[in-house]
Design an enzyme around this catalytic site. Sequence first.
Site, PDB file in Angstrom:
ATOM      1  N   ASP A  97      25.440  -3.024  22.429  1.00 15.65           N
ATOM      2  CA  ASP A  97      24.585  -3.802  23.438  1.00 15.65           C
ATOM      3  C   ASP A  97      24.111  -2.959  25.081  1.00 15.65           C
ATOM      4  O   ASP A  97      24.837  -3.205  25.269  1.00 15.65           O
ATOM      5  CB  ASP A  97      24.440  -4.857  24.158  1.00 15.65           C
ATOM      6  CG  ASP A  97      25.067  -5.916  22.290  1.00 15.65           C
ATOM      7  OD1 ASP A  97      24.771  -5.223  21.420  1.00 15.65           O
ATOM      8  OD2 ASP A  97      24.718  -7.104  22.438  1.00 15.65           O
TER       9      ASP A  97
ATOM     10  N   ASP B 225      19.638 -14.870  12.188  1.00 17.20           N
ATOM     11  CA  ASP B 225      20.701 -15.569  13.478  1.00 17.20           C
ATOM     12  C   ASP B 225      20.476 -17.445  12.962  1.00 17.20           C
ATOM     13  O   ASP B 225      19.060 -17.490  13.267  1.00 17.20           O
ATOM     14  CB  ASP B 225      19.570 -14.682  14.524  1.00 17.20           C
ATOM     15  CG  ASP B 225      19.303 -13.185  14.855  1.00 17.20           C
ATOM     16  OD1 ASP B 225      20.562 -13.214  14.977  1.00 17.20           O
ATOM     17  OD2 ASP B 225      18.441 -12.696  15.619  1.00 17.20           O
TER      18      ASP B 225
END
Length: 244
Positions: A8, A128
């Site tokens: 990330d 998600d």
Amino acid sequence: MRLIPAIDIRDGRCVRLLKGRFDQETRYDVDPIDLARRYRELGAEWLHVVDLDGAAQGAPANLPLVEAMRAENFHVQLGGGIRDRESLERALGIADRVVIGSLAATDPERVAGWLDEVGAERIVLGFDVRLEGDNVPFVATHGWTRTSGLTLAEAMSRYQERGLLHVLCTDIDRDGALAGPNLELYRRCAAEWPAVAFQASGGIRDAGDLEALSATGAAAAIAGKALLEGRIGEEEMQRFLRSA
């Protein structure tokens, strides 16, 4: 099952967020390119890159850095800020696959059109989820700040006839928490949609979790924090990096 290391990126640095919250950031003293090189040397063939700046800004923001990471002879799966045709084309110019998140829930016709146009092999739908009621997974959007009102089953049904191949499903409440993955969620996904390759994300803490996920039928596991913090040893990683 294949282990796909996650990196990330925020402000050019390698970070991890807790449950997707930008105010719960952990920074790691490692260069993203150096980290990618290390994973490649261990045998990783795929890398999952999240452009957090792009997610916040609504358009990819770290493509030159992603391109440099891909130069380590990786296949790259990229997510973050891909919300229109221009950003899709820019991302596909760098990455092998792109992850479409909120838009997959809020504008399914547009995303289904992209599946038709660029091919299902190059697009991953990112659903998600938060579990509510009787452990029913509901899809969250907008950086996990809103619940769409769609169950995962309803979201998946919109793409059933469109040749969908890849879905990245994250249990939000476990993401970055090292609390163990939601094995039942991925077992249900693999059983209900056997033609789709599900990528499990959220909660992975050790090699035992990878073993358990492999038994659910998940096609891949996305892990970031557990790798960065050495909770999964190099030999343990290599066993799953070589799996398909």
